[in-house]
Design a protein around this motif. Structure first.
Motif, PDB file in Angstrom:
ATOM      1  N   THR A 187      15.966  -4.205  -4.354  1.00 23.01           N
ATOM      2  CA  THR A 187      15.752  -5.416  -5.152  1.00 23.01           C
ATOM      3  C   THR A 187      14.851  -5.160  -6.347  1.00 23.01           C
ATOM      4  O   THR A 187      14.706  -6.025  -7.195  1.00 23.01           O
ATOM      5  CB  THR A 187      15.105  -6.503  -4.275  1.00 23.01           C
ATOM      6  N   VAL A 188      14.236  -3.977  -6.405  1.00 23.86           N
ATOM      7  CA  VAL A 188      13.293  -3.708  -7.494  1.00 23.86           C
ATOM      8  C   VAL A 188      13.997  -3.238  -8.742  1.00 23.86           C
ATOM      9  O   VAL A 188      13.651  -3.591  -9.859  1.00 23.86           O
ATOM     10  CB  VAL A 188      12.251  -2.657  -7.043  1.00 23.86           C
ATOM     11  N   ILE A 189      15.062  -2.435  -8.573  1.00 26.72           N
ATOM     12  CA  ILE A 189      15.801  -1.950  -9.732  1.00 26.72           C
ATOM     13  C   ILE A 189      17.253  -2.357  -9.602  1.00 26.72           C
ATOM     14  O   ILE A 189      17.754  -2.657  -8.525  1.00 26.72           O
ATOM     15  CB  ILE A 189      15.682  -0.416  -9.890  1.00 26.72           C
ATOM     16  N   ASP A 190      17.964  -2.338 -10.736  1.00 25.71           N
ATOM     17  CA  ASP A 190      19.321  -2.859 -10.778  1.00 25.71           C
ATOM     18  C   ASP A 190      20.378  -1.821 -10.417  1.00 25.71           C
ATOM     19  O   ASP A 190      21.549  -2.151 -10.349  1.00 25.71           O
ATOM     20  CB  ASP A 190      19.625  -3.399 -12.187  1.00 25.71           C
ATOM     21  N   PHE A 191      20.015  -0.563 -10.260  1.00 25.40           N
ATOM     22  CA  PHE A 191      21.004   0.452  -9.933  1.00 25.40           C
ATOM     23  C   PHE A 191      20.381   1.458  -8.971  1.00 25.40           C
ATOM     24  O   PHE A 191      19.167   1.572  -8.861  1.00 25.40           O
ATOM     25  CB  PHE A 191      21.508   1.153 -11.198  1.00 25.40           C
ATOM     26  N   VAL A 242       9.832   2.807  -3.045  1.00 27.27           N
ATOM     27  CA  VAL A 242      10.172   2.664  -4.460  1.00 27.27           C
ATOM     28  C   VAL A 242       8.986   3.139  -5.299  1.00 27.27           C
ATOM     29  O   VAL A 242       7.914   2.543  -5.271  1.00 27.27           O
ATOM     30  CB  VAL A 242      10.521   1.201  -4.796  1.00 27.27           C
ATOM     31  N   PHE A 243       9.187   4.199  -6.040  1.00 28.70           N
ATOM     32  CA  PHE A 243       8.101   4.822  -6.796  1.00 28.70           C
ATOM     33  C   PHE A 243       7.905   4.189  -8.170  1.00 28.70           C
ATOM     34  O   PHE A 243       6.819   4.233  -8.736  1.00 28.70           O
ATOM     35  CB  PHE A 243       8.383   6.312  -6.986  1.00 28.70           C
ATOM     36  N   ILE A 244       8.999   3.637  -8.706  1.00 26.23           N
ATOM     37  CA  ILE A 244       8.951   3.119 -10.074  1.00 26.23           C
ATOM     38  C   ILE A 244       9.577   1.733 -10.104  1.00 26.23           C
ATOM     39  O   ILE A 244      10.653   1.519  -9.527  1.00 26.23           O
ATOM     40  CB  ILE A 244       9.722   4.038 -11.049  1.00 26.23           C
ATOM     41  N   LEU A 287      12.813  10.231   0.274  1.00 28.95           N
ATOM     42  CA  LEU A 287      11.890   9.148   0.620  1.00 28.95           C
ATOM     43  C   LEU A 287      12.392   7.810   0.103  1.00 28.95           C
ATOM     44  O   LEU A 287      12.230   6.772   0.761  1.00 28.95           O
ATOM     45  CB  LEU A 287      10.502   9.457   0.044  1.00 28.95           C
ATOM     46  N   TYR A 288      13.007   7.850  -1.070  1.00 34.12           N
ATOM     47  CA  TYR A 288      13.531   6.617  -1.666  1.00 34.12           C
ATOM     48  C   TYR A 288      14.711   6.073  -0.861  1.00 34.12           C
ATOM     49  O   TYR A 288      14.780   4.872  -0.546  1.00 34.12           O
ATOM     50  CB  TYR A 288      13.951   6.896  -3.112  1.00 34.12           C
ATOM     51  N   SER A 289      15.659   6.977  -0.504  1.00 34.38           N
ATOM     52  CA  SER A 289      16.893   6.529   0.153  1.00 34.38           C
ATOM     53  C   SER A 289      16.692   6.225   1.623  1.00 34.38           C
ATOM     54  O   SER A 289      17.253   5.250   2.146  1.00 34.38           O
ATOM     55  CB  SER A 289      17.978   7.609   0.000  1.00 34.38           C
ATOM     56  N   PRO A 337       0.799  -1.234   0.000  1.00 35.86           N
ATOM     57  CA  PRO A 337       0.000   0.000   0.000  1.00 35.86           C
ATOM     58  C   PRO A 337       0.831   1.283   0.000  1.00 35.86           C
ATOM     59  O   PRO A 337       0.506   2.234  -0.718  1.00 35.86           O
ATOM     60  CB  PRO A 337      -0.834  -0.120   1.288  1.00 35.86           C
ATOM     61  N   ILE A 338       1.914   1.336   0.788  1.00 36.45           N
ATOM     62  CA  ILE A 338       2.711   2.563   0.872  1.00 36.45           C
ATOM     63  C   ILE A 338       3.366   2.868  -0.477  1.00 36.45           C
ATOM     64  O   ILE A 338       3.247   3.983  -1.010  1.00 36.45           O
ATOM     65  CB  ILE A 338       3.781   2.443   1.975  1.00 36.45           C
ATOM     66  N   ASP A 339       4.060   1.865  -1.016  1.00 36.51           N
ATOM     67  CA  ASP A 339       4.689   2.064  -2.323  1.00 36.51           C
ATOM     68  C   ASP A 339       3.650   2.381  -3.391  1.00 36.51           C
ATOM     69  O   ASP A 339       3.888   3.203  -4.287  1.00 36.51           O
ATOM     70  CB  ASP A 339       5.472   0.810  -2.732  1.00 36.51           C
ATOM     71  N   GLY A 340       2.502   1.723  -3.312  1.00 36.95           N
ATOM     72  CA  GLY A 340       1.447   1.946  -4.302  1.00 36.95           C
ATOM     73  C   GLY A 340       0.931   3.369  -4.274  1.00 36.95           C
ATOM     74  O   GLY A 340       0.735   3.995  -5.331  1.00 36.95           O
ATOM     75  N   ILE A 341       0.713   3.924  -3.098  1.00 36.60           N
ATOM     76  CA  ILE A 341       0.207   5.296  -2.985  1.00 36.60           C
ATOM     77  C   ILE A 341       1.203   6.286  -3.583  1.00 36.60           C
ATOM     78  O   ILE A 341       0.838   7.164  -4.384  1.00 36.60           O
ATOM     79  CB  ILE A 341      -0.083   5.641  -1.504  1.00 36.60           C
TER      80      ILE A 341
END
Length: 727
Positions: free
Chosen positions: A553-557, A446-448, A439-441, A117-121
């Motif tokens: 784990t969602v993106i490679d970089f 993870v937004f994308i 927010l990401y770091s 839910p958090i990432d989705g919002i």
């Protein structure tokens, strides 16, 4: 009797051959535009797929092919057409739209992170903000298909005016409210110098100052005042309309000085009975505070240059020119027919143009610099000016002149006005984008959902192509980096202002931008800079955390590292723009090279000017001459009593540099100086537009600005010279 320029189709096409009918009738620019859009979409999506097949067996190299092909194709077009033309601009815009749609298709179907839910919002929120920015950008790209240039028409129509074949009576309005007398005087003198007989000049004083009335009488103008200030500038103009009767009305703000050929180049258009209003560019003779504070006034163009050089011609192509409140001509009969200037909004100019358009009249734009005014002289006034413009524009939602709902406007006109309205909301995504790396770091939001392959194959072609053609499409007036910095400086105030207007649109009174200021010290606008200071801190924190953490784990970089680093850099540069530099004189100097003579004590000393202002000049003379304290300066046929202020040796030649002041100019002398500095024909059109540096050079300049500021802080001698006050 008079020739008119029409873009209507020839009604006798039935006499032409089938081929002529096809290309002259069916194959119009509208159908061409549609075909170009389809072509661009195919290029960006399907036609690149075969290149992928060629890359089989080369591991992942083929992923770069869309970016390589897109950039190469656009660069080939730019090299063939160094300046945007209909065909080249059409192809470039088509490619950009195709790549944008391709990116949007991927973002909507593959990149949303709905794992929790958090990432989705946050992921959906980011996508919605992106949609706002993308929609606004696509609107601008669409309008680029319709760019119109009327200078050739002006060449023809001006001859009718010069030859006195068309000579309507013109009333020139100069509304004033608390502007300094010396600024108002130069505007009145500039209007007096206009090459046109059938004109009357009216000073519309909304403060009832005795010195303004005296000035108008001395300069041979009419003076109009009123006992109240109801409806501010709009009320002032409407009051003057009731007391004058010229066929055409010209409006100049109190700080705008026209060139002598202003009326010759503009009023001829009104031979066309469809035309109600003609707007010319707002040009400024002083540097805008952002470029001046950054020390880049000789490199960067004013922010308004982008609007008047690129956006207004686009809006003219679809009949949605924005009346900018000064340096325009309006037909009195049509203005009176619609009830005069709109009084419901502080942007009376903008909505008056919309009101005229809704009655079927044309509001047009001549992209020719025929006047110049005084730009805001401090960063606080610069931002306050934009807040007033934004507040006035967004009041559209609450008055009957709303361009999205007012009757009789075409769909294209509404789209163009919608683009202008959305502009004032674009600051909101910009503000939030500054906070996302944190927010990401820090919180691992993870937004994308994006892999490195998707980044290369989808995002990179779109981003690099936009980056490579941005400067070309803007006629080399702005780079992406400095465009980003300019928008960043005002994004927080404008975002807050836009939200405030939506909830309370009419709670703020009209305030005139303060002009004619001087200061001998630096002023840092801490209150305005505070939101960006906070953003800088959180981006630096994000950068440090990202450097010492592994990718998710969602993106490679680790995208947070690059995002935070870029944000930190441009925020640092933007923060420097809040440091107003000293401005010792209220007068602006211009780098004009003119031969001069110094007449004193039975001797003649020859030299040349380096700079000239209304109060004096900087000149260069032979160093072996003795310069008296008082002398007569001869500049062409003009002789002025002058006195020496400062003398120094020139670094490169056996010359002396003198700073002199004029001693009590007569009215005739003042008129000659105004003509030289502001009013002679081609004064501003001959001033070459500064070519904006490319992206790499812009990056280097941004870093250089930062190091220069660090030098002020760290070197004691320079720190002592920089007397800084907080505001």
């Amino acid at each position: 009797m008079f020739k008119t320029f029409s873009h209507d189709r020839d009604k006798t096409t039935w006499k032409k051959s089938v081929r002529q009918i096809f290309f002259g009738g069916l194959f119009t620019k509208y159908i061409a535009g549609i075909l170009l859009v389809i072509l661009g979409f195919l290029i960006a999506t399907f036609s690149l797929e075969w290149l992928e097949q060629l890359g089989m067996g080369l591991d992942r190299i083929y992923l770069y092919l869309p970016a390589i092909v897109s950039v190469c194709l656009t660069q080939i077009i730019i090299r063939i057409s160094p300046s945007p033309r209909f065909w080249s601009r059409g192809l470039i815009v088509t490619i950009l739209i195709g790549l944008t749609l391709r990116y949007l298709f991927w973002r909507s179907l593959s990149s949303l992170n709905l794992s929790n839910p958090i990432d989705g919002i946050f992921s959906i929120s980011l996508f919605v903000l992106e949609l706002l920015v993308i929609f606004s950008s696509v609107l601008q790209l669409y309008l680029m298909y319709h760019l119109k240039d009327r200078r050739r028409e002006a060449d023809y129509y001006s001859q009718q005016v010069i030859n006195e074949e068309y000579c309507p009576y013109v009333d020139i309005f100069i509304p004033t409210y608390n502007e300094p007398i010396f600024i108002l005087k130069r505007t009145i003198i500039g209007c007096k110098l206009l090459n046109y007989k059938h004109k009357e000049i009216y000073v519309l004083d909304d403060t009832g100052r005795a010195e303004v009335k005296q000035l108008a009488e001395e300069l041979g103008c009419y003076y109009i005042s009123r006992s109240h200030n109801t409806h501010a500038k709009a009320g002032n103009l409407n009051n003057a309309l009731q007391q004058t009767n010229g066929e055409l009305v010209v409006v100049f703000d109190a700080d705008f000085v026209p060139t002598t050929n202003f009326l010759e180049r503009t009023i001829g258009f009104f031979q066309n009975n469809k035309i109600a209003l003609l707007q010319t560019p707002q040009s400024f003779y002083n540097a805008d505070p952002i470029s001046r504070n950054l020390g880049l006034e000789h490199i960067l163009n004013p922010e308004e240059e982008v609007f008047y050089r690129q956006l207004q011609p686009m809006k003219d192509g679809v009949g949605s020119v924005i009346c900018a409140g000064t340096s325009f001509v309006v037909r009195r009969s049509y203005l009176e027919e619609v009830g005069g200037f709109v009084t419901e909004s502080i942007s009376e100019d903008y909505f008056t143009g919309i009101r005229l358009s809704s009655q079927g009249y044309e509001v047009i734009y001549l992209s020719e610099k025929l006047s110049a005014g005084l730009a805001a002289e401090s960063i606080s006034e610069h931002i306050a000016q934009r807040l007033r413009w934004g507040r006035g524009t967004l009041q559209a939602f609450f008055i009957k002149e709303n361009p999205l709902t007012i009757p009789n406007l075409t769909f294209k006109q509404r789209l163009a006005h919608l683009e202008g309205i959305l502009h004032w909301f674009n600051g909101i995504p910009r503000c939030l984008f500054l906070m996302l790396p944190f927010l990401y770091s820090i919180f691992n939001i993870v937004f994308i959902q994006i892999t490195s392959d998707e980044f290369i194959y989808i995002f990179l072609p779109c981003y690099i192509t936009h980056l490579s053609v941005f400067r070309w499409l803007s006629f080399k007036t702005r780079s992406v980096i400095f465009s980003d910095i300019y928008s960043l400086i005002s994004c927080f105030p404008t975002s807050y202002n836009s939200l405030k207007v939506i909830f309370n649109p009419f709670n703020t009174t009209f305030r005139v931008t303060i002009k004619g200021i001087s200061r001998n010290y630096y002023v840092y606008n801490f209150k305005l800079a505070l939101p960006l200071i906070i953003c800088l801190i959180i981006n630096l924190i994000s950068l440090v955390v990202s450097l010492f953490s592994d990718p998710t784990t969602v993106i490679d970089f680790n995208i947070g590292t690059y995002w935070s680093l870029y944000n930190a850099l441009i925020i640092c540069v933007a923060l420097l723009a809040f440091l107003d530099k000293p401005k010792p004189s209220i007068y602006d100097s211009f780098p004009l090279r003119k031969k001069i003579k110094i007449l004193a004590s039975n001797q003649v000393i020859y030299g040349k000017t380096l700079e000239i202002s209304e109060e004096g000049a900087t000149i260069l003379v032979n160093s072996h001459n003795d310069i008296p304290a008082e002398f007569i300066l001869q500049l062409g046929r003009l002789k002025i009593d002058s006195y020496l202020m400062e003398k120094s040796n020139n670094n490169h030649q056996d010359k002396k540099k003198l700073r002199i002041k004029f001693n009590q100019l007569t009215l005739q002398q003042h008129q000659e100086i105004i003509y030289l500095l502001y009013s002679h024909p081609q004064r501003w059109t001959s001033k070459e537009l500064k070519l904006s540096p490319g992206e790499l050079v812009s990056l280097r300049l941004a870093v250089t600005v930062l190091f220069n500021f660090l030098a002020i802080l760290l070197i004691p001698k320079r720190r002592k010279q920089a007397k800084i006050m907080s505001n």
